[in-house]
Structures are given as structure tokens and as C-alpha cells.
Design a protein around this motif. Sequence first.
Motif, short mmCIF file in Angstrom:
data_model
loop_
_atom_site.label_atom_id
_atom_site.label_comp_id
_atom_site.label_asym_id
_atom_site.label_seq_id
_atom_site.Cartn_x
_atom_site.Cartn_y
_atom_site.Cartn_z
N LEU A 1 10.48 2.95 0.46
CA LEU A 1 11.86 3.29 0.13
C LEU A 1 12.36 2.49 -1.08
CD1 LEU A 1 13.54 3.76 3.65
CD2 LEU A 1 12.55 5.47 2.12
N ASP A 2 11.44 1.98 -1.86
CA ASP A 2 11.74 1.30 -3.12
C ASP A 2 11.44 2.28 -4.26
OD1 ASP A 2 12.02 -0.35 -5.32
OD2 ASP A 2 10.19 -1.51 -4.92
N SER A 3 12.45 2.65 -5.01
CA SER A 3 12.27 3.68 -6.04
C SER A 3 11.24 3.29 -7.10
CB SER A 3 13.62 3.99 -6.71
OG SER A 3 14.15 2.82 -7.31
N GLU A 4 11.04 1.99 -7.30
CA GLU A 4 10.07 1.55 -8.31
C GLU A 4 8.63 1.77 -7.87
OE1 GLU A 4 10.90 -2.45 -9.43
OE2 GLU A 4 12.94 -2.02 -10.10
N ARG A 5 8.38 1.72 -6.57
CA ARG A 5 7.04 1.98 -6.05
C ARG A 5 7.17 2.54 -4.64
NH1 ARG A 5 1.72 -1.52 -7.46
NH2 ARG A 5 0.24 0.12 -6.96
N PRO A 6 7.51 3.83 -4.51
CA PRO A 6 7.83 4.40 -3.20
C PRO A 6 6.65 4.48 -2.23
CG PRO A 6 7.83 6.09 -4.92
CD PRO A 6 7.72 4.78 -5.61
N ILE A 7 5.42 4.63 -2.78
CA ILE A 7 4.24 4.77 -1.92
C ILE A 7 3.20 3.72 -2.31
CG2 ILE A 7 2.37 6.29 -1.16
CD1 ILE A 7 5.10 7.24 -0.24
N ALA A 8 2.63 3.07 -1.30
CA ALA A 8 1.59 2.07 -1.56
C ALA A 8 0.54 2.17 -0.46
CB ALA A 8 2.21 0.66 -1.59
N GLU A 9 -0.46 1.29 -0.55
CA GLU A 9 -1.54 1.26 0.43
C GLU A 9 -1.56 -0.04 1.24
OE1 GLU A 9 -5.07 3.72 -1.83
OE2 GLU A 9 -4.79 1.61 -2.36
N ALA A 10 -0.90 -1.06 0.73
CA ALA A 10 -0.97 -2.36 1.38
C ALA A 10 0.25 -3.20 1.03
CB ALA A 10 -2.25 -3.09 0.97
N LEU A 11 0.53 -4.17 1.89
CA LEU A 11 1.53 -5.18 1.58
C LEU A 11 1.06 -6.51 2.12
CD1 LEU A 11 4.65 -5.08 3.90
CD2 LEU A 11 2.62 -3.76 4.42
N SER A 12 1.44 -7.58 1.44
CA SER A 12 1.08 -8.92 1.91
C SER A 12 2.35 -9.64 2.32
CB SER A 12 0.34 -9.70 0.83
OG SER A 12 1.11 -9.80 -0.36
N VAL A 13 2.18 -10.54 3.28
CA VAL A 13 3.31 -11.22 3.92
C VAL A 13 3.01 -12.70 4.00
CG1 VAL A 13 4.59 -11.44 6.07
CG2 VAL A 13 3.90 -9.18 5.28
N ARG A 14 4.00 -13.53 3.68
CA ARG A 14 3.86 -14.97 3.86
C ARG A 14 5.24 -15.56 4.11
NH1 ARG A 14 0.76 -17.37 -0.73
NH2 ARG A 14 2.76 -17.58 -1.83
N ALA A 15 5.31 -16.50 5.06
CA ALA A 15 6.56 -17.21 5.38
C ALA A 15 7.71 -16.26 5.68
CB ALA A 15 6.93 -18.16 4.24
N GLY A 16 7.39 -15.14 6.36
CA GLY A 16 8.43 -14.22 6.79
C GLY A 16 8.95 -13.28 5.72
N LYS A 17 8.35 -13.30 4.53
CA LYS A 17 8.81 -12.46 3.43
C LYS A 17 7.67 -11.58 2.92
CE LYS A 17 12.99 -14.26 3.06
NZ LYS A 17 14.23 -13.46 3.25
N VAL A 18 8.05 -10.46 2.29
CA VAL A 18 7.06 -9.62 1.64
C VAL A 18 6.64 -10.30 0.35
CG1 VAL A 18 6.63 -7.39 0.54
CG2 VAL A 18 8.01 -7.50 2.63
N LEU A 19 5.34 -10.48 0.18
CA LEU A 19 4.81 -11.16 -1.00
C LEU A 19 4.46 -10.17 -2.11
CD1 LEU A 19 4.08 -14.08 -1.88
CD2 LEU A 19 1.74 -13.61 -1.06
N ALA A 20 3.78 -9.09 -1.73
CA ALA A 20 3.37 -8.08 -2.71
C ALA A 20 3.21 -6.74 -2.02
CB ALA A 20 2.06 -8.49 -3.38
N VAL A 21 3.39 -5.66 -2.80
CA VAL A 21 3.21 -4.30 -2.31
C VAL A 21 2.44 -3.54 -3.38
CG1 VAL A 21 4.35 -2.17 -1.57
CG2 VAL A 21 5.41 -4.37 -1.06
N GLY A 22 1.43 -2.75 -2.98
CA GLY A 22 0.70 -1.99 -3.98
C GLY A 22 -0.59 -1.42 -3.43
N GLY A 23 -1.57 -1.20 -4.32
CA GLY A 23 -2.86 -0.70 -3.90
C GLY A 23 -3.62 -1.76 -3.12
N ARG A 24 -4.54 -1.30 -2.29
CA ARG A 24 -5.27 -2.22 -1.42
C ARG A 24 -5.94 -3.35 -2.21
NH1 ARG A 24 -8.83 -2.07 3.38
NH2 ARG A 24 -10.29 -3.78 3.06
#
Length: 562
Positions: free
Chosen positions: A47-70
Motif C-alpha cells: 500500500l506504498d505508492s512508491e513500491r506497491p508490490i514486493a517479494e520480501a521485507l526485512s524487520v529489525r527492532a520492531g521496524k521495517v528495515l527494507a522492502v523489495g525483491g527477495r
Amino acid sequence: MHGKQSLLGAVLLVASVAGCARHGPEARQAPSPSTTTVYVARRVRTLDSERPIAEALSVRAGKVLAVGGRDEVVASAGEGARVVELGDATVVPGLADAHGHLAGLGQSLAAVNLEGTGSRDEVISRVVAAPATAWQGDWLIGRGWDQNDWPEKAFPGRAELDAKLPKTPVVLERVDGHAVWVNGEALRRAKITRDTPDPAGGRILKGPDGEPTGVLVDNAMELVGAVLPPATEAQREAALAAALARCAEVGLTEVHDAGTDLRTFRLLQRWDKEGKLPVRVYAMADGQGPDRETYLREGPYQGKMLTLRSVKLSLDGALGSRGAALHAPYSDEPSHRGLLLLTPEEYEARVRAFMARGFQVATHAIGDRANTLVLDTLVRSAEATGTREGRHRVEHAQVMRLEDITKLGANGFIASMQPTHATSDMPWAETRVGAERIKGAYAWRKLKESGAPLAFGSDFPVERPDVLLGLYAARTRQDAEGKPASGWYPDQRLSGEEALEGFTVGAAYAAFAEKERGRLKPGMDADFVAFSVDPVEAPVAQLLKAQVKLTVVAGTEAYRAP
């Protein structure tokens, strides 16, 4: 309920109902702040207009770190990152129920379940076979009946209950929480007789002989509630813990608790400080009862997973029990226009007091008269208190005049609505209000086009807390059998993405959290849910059979499917 705090208090729970939750939830086992976890799925819908569809996300310390291709997300996570493969799942931002009742949900897990009963006889059969958990002291408790589902569609009476349970006090709460069906022993203990007058904002239904029938509507329910034996703190803990666990299980990462009583709020505060809340709670202070004075004195509260910034007021009753306040009489009861639970003067006084104290005002309004009063009062009071940007909310916004829909949007108020109410009420709603007024009822599309932010919920336990059912209803306006074929007033349907936004972006905005939640992008809270299907693009029928595979709140797994 449809927005009203449940009558029944905390229902007696034994260990078999709450299971391991009987002593309260366990402390959340959050990952180490230095640990990075990568979640990989068939699709990540951000639901982020800059990158609406991705394959993976990384998480650290309760926050989203990165979103994108695997590959890029795994590479950016570095050596030692934990990789979680979710297979064919679709990940979406954390889902919030913008209007539910946690204490009521806990209570419903123990009471006799009367949902889906097709007749009075079926209700009686379930009550007679009540589980041990359904007893509160020596009272027998049930909830969930709806006379609109029965062949005769008329309110029941005490005689049917008296024939089977003459000496046991019985209280059966209607599905919307705005009426109870009781037997003669319950009436006797509450000292309700033919001479008892209707309380302000309530109705004691009476037969041709002048005797109480056994149905009490809205504020009249308090006459019985006052004599119910209280629950212990341990019982309240068990009920609330079971409700929170259920929310995580159905994919909720946050609940807007509509009308939190003070005892429940204190318990939530304690669990929040102990790190035991499995999901976030955006609490609305109960502004209807005596607890409001304490809430006004203490003001808003911000914890780790618990926020108190809103107040819940109830202006009228529900449509199903004809307690919703209408401008003109009910189409199927020409002598009745519904009930106001507060006088307009008292309502405005409470609105201004809470606005001045820094609270967002959220008001239950079902009927068109109640909605008009709410909007006019909010406009005046927000101007007088300087809180026009307070994101004040209309809870349900269920039956509205078309000019009031325009007014709600033009003033920036939030329409907090429940999609499954439309599909539950559609068999009888038009009978209540007629062909003209129904055009402004359950009107999600009209409200959206007016500019009003839509925040979606379920009003659990009035409806089930399962978000997938709400997404299905918003897209189809059909029942589980796909009826009516084209949808009920199908021009008010929403797209798959618009429906999802109601439970994510819209709910986050309604809680002043749009910068932290509602989307999946770097820096935002790591709240997300993995479904077995894509809730936006999957054929709608698949939503009814879909499963929640994983619920993650602040980077911690709150629920994982077995």
C-alpha cells in the motif's frame, strides 16, 4: 452492541474456556534488537505508492528495515539474518479493527452462543444445554440471538424461558447488545413489574395485559445489569486474555476498543507495562458511565502498545431492536422513532468536556436523527474548543440523510463503519426504514466520495472479528452464499484495495498513526499479516475459506498457524 458497551459485565470463565490464558497473556518474546529477520512471500502488498508490490521485507527492532525483491532484501539484511519462507502467502500491512469490544468478545467466548439460531425453540434448546462456563453466579448468560432470523421475526417473551427454567434467572443478550431477553425470575430479582416506568433512553416491552414481556431495550437493560453478580478480577483477566489471543489469531494487529471501562483499561495498562499485550490497543474511554470523570481527570495516555486518546459516546440504539433514533417513524412501527440514550444537551456537554481535555470524540450513531445530532454537535463543539483537526469520528454512520453524508465529509470527520453489518442487516433493514431512507444506509461509496476517511471494523462480538469476512462484505455486499447475485445496493461496493485500505490506512489515520502504520515501508512499524490468498485480487469466494498464516506485531510473531 453496535457500539454500546455490553450489559453482561465479565462472564464467569473456567479454565477450559481460556486455556492457558486463564492467568493472563504471556510476556511477548521480542527478537533481539540486533537481529534482522527477512520474510519472503509470493507477494508483499505494501500500500506504498512508491513500491506497491514486493517479494520480501526485512524487520529489525520492531521496524521495517527494507522492502523489495527477495535477493536485494536478503543481501541488504547481511550475514546472520533469519529468513522466514512464507511460500504462497500474500503479506499485507497490519490490519486494525477500528471498532470492536475486547471485554465483550471475552464474555461471548464463555456465554451460551445463540448466534445463527433459526427459531425461539433453538434458542431454548441451547440454553437448556448450557455449558458450565455460561453461569455467572447463579445466573445463566447467553448472547447472540436475533429475532430477524426467525420465521415470525417478532420479539420473544419470558413465557418460553419460564417453561424450562422457572427458578433460574436467565439473561440472553441480543446480537447487537442493545436488548436482552430475560425470564420471570430475572424480572423478579430486578424488581421490574407492570408499574415500572421506562427509564430515559430505554424501553420495557409490555404485553396487552400490561405485564413485562421479558424484553428490555437499551437503557432498560441496566435494570437487570444492576443485580447481576460481579465477576472476579481473575475471571476478567481470563476473558480479556482470550479475546486478545483471538484477535491475533484472525489477523488483527490492532484493535480500537470502543468504550473501554476503567477496570479493563487498568488491566491493559498493567499488561502493556509488563510487555504482555499481543496486539496494539487504541482505547476509547467509556464516556457513557461514571468512569468518564476519572478519564477526564487523568486525560489521554500513551504506552508502548496501548494508547488512550479517544472517548466513546453512544447517542442512540440499534436498528435491529428499533432503538436507532430516526427523524420519521419506523416504516414497520409507525408509532415509534427510536431512542436517544443521552439528551442532546447532555451529549453536547460531554463532547465539549472531552474535546477540551484533548480527546478525539467517537460517537455511536445508527439512525438518521442521531447522525444529524452528532454532526451538528461536533461542528459547533469543535469550533468552540478549537479542535477542528481532532479527527472526530462517527461510529457506524449507518442510516444517514444524503445531506448529512455530504456534511460529514466536508468537515473532515471519520466514518468508522463495519462492512459485515450491511450483509447481516440487508434481509430486514429496508423494512425498518423504507425504500427512500435506505439510499443513505451502509453507504460506504457515498461517504468515500464525500471525502470522509473510512475506518473499517467489525463491532465484534456483534459480528465475528475475522477481517477476511469484512473484506469479503466490502467487495461484494453479499452473504456467504453469494446472494443477492449482484450485491445489495451494489453501487456502494468497494474495490479490493479500497476494502483493504479501510482496515489499514484508514484505521491508522483514525488513530493518528498514519506515519507509523497502515503501510509497509522502511521506518514504519513492523506490523503485518500473511494470508493464504491475496485479499485484493483473489476471487472473492476464496476470502471465505482463506487462512491467516502469520500475524506479526512490532516485529514479534503474535500468531502463527499450526
